[in-house]
Design a protein around this motif. Structure first.
Motif, PDB file in Angstrom:
ATOM      1  N   VAL A  46     -46.821 -15.210  94.540  1.00 51.43           N
ATOM      2  CA  VAL A  46     -46.241 -15.883  93.377  1.00 51.43           C
ATOM      3  C   VAL A  46     -47.104 -17.078  93.002  1.00 51.43           C
ATOM      4  O   VAL A  46     -47.429 -17.909  93.871  1.00 51.43           O
ATOM      5  CB  VAL A  46     -44.796 -16.328  93.654  1.00 51.43           C
ATOM      6  N   SER A  47     -47.448 -17.164  91.701  1.00 50.24           N
ATOM      7  CA  SER A  47     -48.213 -18.310  91.207  1.00 50.24           C
ATOM      8  C   SER A  47     -47.244 -19.388  90.728  1.00 50.24           C
ATOM      9  O   SER A  47     -46.293 -19.115  89.981  1.00 50.24           O
ATOM     10  CB  SER A  47     -49.113 -17.880  90.057  1.00 50.24           C
ATOM     11  N   LEU A  48     -47.510 -20.609  91.141  1.00 50.04           N
ATOM     12  CA  LEU A  48     -46.687 -21.747  90.718  1.00 50.04           C
ATOM     13  C   LEU A  48     -47.248 -22.443  89.477  1.00 50.04           C
ATOM     14  O   LEU A  48     -46.691 -23.441  89.024  1.00 50.04           O
ATOM     15  CB  LEU A  48     -46.580 -22.766  91.872  1.00 50.04           C
ATOM     16  N   LYS A  49     -48.331 -21.937  88.934  1.00 47.74           N
ATOM     17  CA  LYS A  49     -48.925 -22.539  87.749  1.00 47.74           C
ATOM     18  C   LYS A  49     -48.091 -22.188  86.503  1.00 47.74           C
ATOM     19  O   LYS A  49     -47.345 -21.207  86.503  1.00 47.74           O
ATOM     20  CB  LYS A  49     -50.352 -22.033  87.561  1.00 47.74           C
ATOM     21  N   GLU A  50     -48.259 -22.994  85.448  1.00 50.79           N
ATOM     22  CA  GLU A  50     -47.588 -22.670  84.185  1.00 50.79           C
ATOM     23  C   GLU A  50     -48.301 -21.489  83.533  1.00 50.79           C
ATOM     24  O   GLU A  50     -49.522 -21.468  83.410  1.00 50.79           O
ATOM     25  CB  GLU A  50     -47.599 -23.880  83.240  1.00 50.79           C
ATOM     26  N   GLN A  51     -47.507 -20.529  83.117  1.00 52.14           N
ATOM     27  CA  GLN A  51     -48.053 -19.303  82.560  1.00 52.14           C
ATOM     28  C   GLN A  51     -47.669 -19.192  81.083  1.00 52.14           C
ATOM     29  O   GLN A  51     -46.684 -19.780  80.628  1.00 52.14           O
ATOM     30  CB  GLN A  51     -47.505 -18.094  83.332  1.00 52.14           C
ATOM     31  N   VAL A  52     -48.482 -18.433  80.358  1.00 51.78           N
ATOM     32  CA  VAL A  52     -48.278 -18.228  78.918  1.00 51.78           C
ATOM     33  C   VAL A  52     -48.067 -16.751  78.681  1.00 51.78           C
ATOM     34  O   VAL A  52     -48.906 -15.915  79.056  1.00 51.78           O
ATOM     35  CB  VAL A  52     -49.481 -18.739  78.103  1.00 51.78           C
ATOM     36  N   ALA A  53     -46.943 -16.437  78.054  1.00 50.40           N
ATOM     37  CA  ALA A  53     -46.623 -15.053  77.727  1.00 50.40           C
ATOM     38  C   ALA A  53     -46.645 -14.906  76.206  1.00 50.40           C
ATOM     39  O   ALA A  53     -45.792 -15.460  75.507  1.00 50.40           O
ATOM     40  CB  ALA A  53     -45.255 -14.682  78.276  1.00 50.40           C
ATOM     41  N   ASP A  54     -47.651 -14.189  75.703  1.00 49.68           N
ATOM     42  CA  ASP A  54     -47.792 -13.960  74.264  1.00 49.68           C
ATOM     43  C   ASP A  54     -47.220 -12.585  73.950  1.00 49.68           C
ATOM     44  O   ASP A  54     -47.846 -11.556  74.210  1.00 49.68           O
ATOM     45  CB  ASP A  54     -49.267 -14.054  73.868  1.00 49.68           C
ATOM     46  N   PHE A  55     -46.039 -12.577  73.369  1.00 57.40           N
ATOM     47  CA  PHE A  55     -45.355 -11.320  73.106  1.00 57.40           C
ATOM     48  C   PHE A  55     -45.758 -10.776  71.746  1.00 57.40           C
ATOM     49  O   PHE A  55     -46.038 -11.551  70.805  1.00 57.40           O
ATOM     50  CB  PHE A  55     -43.842 -11.511  73.170  1.00 57.40           C
ATOM     51  N   PRO A  56     -45.773  -9.445  71.585  1.00 52.53           N
ATOM     52  CA  PRO A  56     -46.157  -8.851  70.289  1.00 52.53           C
ATOM     53  C   PRO A  56     -45.119  -9.138  69.219  1.00 52.53           C
ATOM     54  O   PRO A  56     -43.981  -9.529  69.519  1.00 52.53           O
ATOM     55  CB  PRO A  56     -46.248  -7.357  70.613  1.00 52.53           C
ATOM     56  N   PRO A  57     -45.489  -8.981  67.926  1.00 54.27           N
ATOM     57  CA  PRO A  57     -44.542  -9.259  66.825  1.00 54.27           C
ATOM     58  C   PRO A  57     -43.290  -8.396  66.940  1.00 54.27           C
ATOM     59  O   PRO A  57     -43.340  -7.224  67.307  1.00 54.27           O
ATOM     60  CB  PRO A  57     -45.342  -8.927  65.570  1.00 54.27           C
ATOM     61  N   GLN A  58     -42.178  -9.022  66.588  1.00 53.45           N
ATOM     62  CA  GLN A  58     -40.882  -8.342  66.623  1.00 53.45           C
ATOM     63  C   GLN A  58     -40.321  -8.315  65.199  1.00 53.45           C
ATOM     64  O   GLN A  58     -40.399  -9.297  64.464  1.00 53.45           O
ATOM     65  CB  GLN A  58     -39.905  -9.078  67.549  1.00 53.45           C
ATOM     66  N   GLY A  59     -39.763  -7.169  64.809  1.00 54.95           N
ATOM     67  CA  GLY A  59     -39.143  -7.062  63.504  1.00 54.95           C
ATOM     68  C   GLY A  59     -37.753  -7.680  63.502  1.00 54.95           C
ATOM     69  O   GLY A  59     -36.892  -7.294  64.301  1.00 54.95           O
ATOM     70  N   VAL A  60     -37.537  -8.655  62.613  1.00 54.96           N
ATOM     71  CA  VAL A  60     -36.241  -9.338  62.527  1.00 54.96           C
ATOM     72  C   VAL A  60     -35.769  -9.287  61.078  1.00 54.96           C
ATOM     73  O   VAL A  60     -36.570  -9.161  60.145  1.00 54.96           O
ATOM     74  CB  VAL A  60     -36.344 -10.800  63.015  1.00 54.96           C
ATOM     75  N   ILE A  61     -34.461  -9.394  60.901  1.00 55.10           N
ATOM     76  CA  ILE A  61     -33.840  -9.354  59.577  1.00 55.10           C
ATOM     77  C   ILE A  61     -33.140 -10.688  59.336  1.00 55.10           C
ATOM     78  O   ILE A  61     -32.331 -11.136  60.162  1.00 55.10           O
ATOM     79  CB  ILE A  61     -32.832  -8.187  59.463  1.00 55.10           C
TER      80      ILE A  61
END
Length: 338
Positions: A58-73
């Motif tokens: 397990v990494s204790l560093k701050e991580q960045v999660a770039d999620f793909p575009p989501q369709g919203v209404i």
């Protein structure tokens, strides 16, 4: 001897298999016969081979999660694509290892559902202008939801908001109209400021011109007053000098006659002769006649004056007049009262 060496070699190999070095910023979750045993921090550690094993790094560093575009209404039924970026770090390695099967995938799905819920309550314009509000609400919701997974969400950012092409074209037209309006307002404001500046300049020019004319008029009036004062001072000094020289009336009379001569040089249409000056002139003429300096030609008072020609009567000739009229016209009438 050979068996001892073999035993020592086996022990050495087992020790080497049990050595674990944990890097800085990481922890190892160790299981003992399939059950959680301990969490190894950074440093040198030894575990029992075949009995203990490292279940998860397990990494204790701050991580960045770039999620793909989501369709919203949105609330006004506009479909658009929004992609998010989540900044998180593992707060509890044990919960992270055993709280969810795939924590990152669970975080992605939770982010998409939370985003749809929040955007569904807003209209298109509010969605485009309320990024900070959406970010803060999503961070609070995700942080609370991921506590059982051992994850601490630090920040949530909406990376891109992509509306449909029709909305984009209408937005571009609206932006162009807004830019044209601002340009027109700026030009009008510029013309206004220029007009005000020109008016202020003209005003200052008129004020300066009026002040210059006033100063010039004051200077001319001061010069004229000074010249008049000097003339009168000169005349006063001349009169004082005449008084000091004891000038008699004869000299003053001559001066008066010289002034009268200048007045009668033919330029004036009317000449007003003072009474004392006329008397003095008559007196002087009498004295010159007595002394023999004037014209002594005697005047013949007995000389017959030439008769003036009788003017014709414009009314009628003598033959047409009556007897009485002819009598008075010839001078034959005698005044009996005489």
């Amino acid at each position: 001897m050979g068996a001892l060496l073999i035993i020592l070699l086996i022990i050495f190999v087992l020790l080497c298999m049990g050595i674990r070095i944990v890097p800085q910023g990481y922890v190892f979750v160790v299981e003992n016969l399939g059950k959680y045993h301990a969490t190894l921090q950074a440093g040198f550690h030894v575990i029992i081979p075949f009995i203990q094993r490292v279940a998860k790094r397990v990494s204790l560093k701050e991580q960045v999660a770039d999620f793909p575009p989501q369709g919203v209404i949105t609330k006004d039924n506009v479909i658009m694509q929004i992609d998010t970026v989540v900044y998180f770090k593992v707060a509890d390695p044990k919960l992270y290892a055993y709280g969810a099967e795939r924590p990152i995938l669970a975080l992605e799905n939770l982010t998409a559902t939370t985003l749809r819920n929040l955007v569904g309550e807003l209209e298109l314009d509010q969605t485009l202008t309320s990024r900070d509000n959406i970010n803060s609400k999503m961070r609070v919701i995700l942080d609370e939801a991921t506590d059982p997974w051992g994850i601490k969400v630090g920040r949530v950012e909406l990376k891109n908001i992509i509306p449909p092409e029709e909305i984009q074209r209408s937005m571009e037209k609206q932006m162009k109209a807004e830019r044209d309006r601002r340009e027109t307002l700026l030009e009008a404001e510029g013309h206004k400021q220029a007009s005000i500046t020109r008016a202020e300049g003209d005003k200052q020019a008129l004020v300066l011109k009026a002040e210059a004319e006033r100063d010039a008029a004051i200077a001319r009036a001061t010069g004229q007053a000074e010249s008049i004062r000097l003339v009168y001072e000169a005349e006063a000094k001349g009169i004082e000098m005449l008084k000091e020289a004891n000038m008699d009336e004869r000299v003053l009379l001559i001066k008066k006659l010289e002034a009268l001569e200048k007045m009668g040089d033919g330029r004036a249409t009317k000449i007003v002769v003072p009474t004392d000056l006329a008397t003095a002139a008559a007196d002087l003429t009498f004295k010159t006649e007595m002394l023999g300096f004037g014209n002594n030609t005697p005047i013949d008072t007995k000389a017959v004056k030439p008769a003036k020609a009788k003017a014709e009567d414009p009314c009628c000739i003598d033959d047409d007049k009556g007897a009485t009229t002819q009598h008075f016209a010839k001078g034959e009438h005698v005044d009996f009262q005489a």
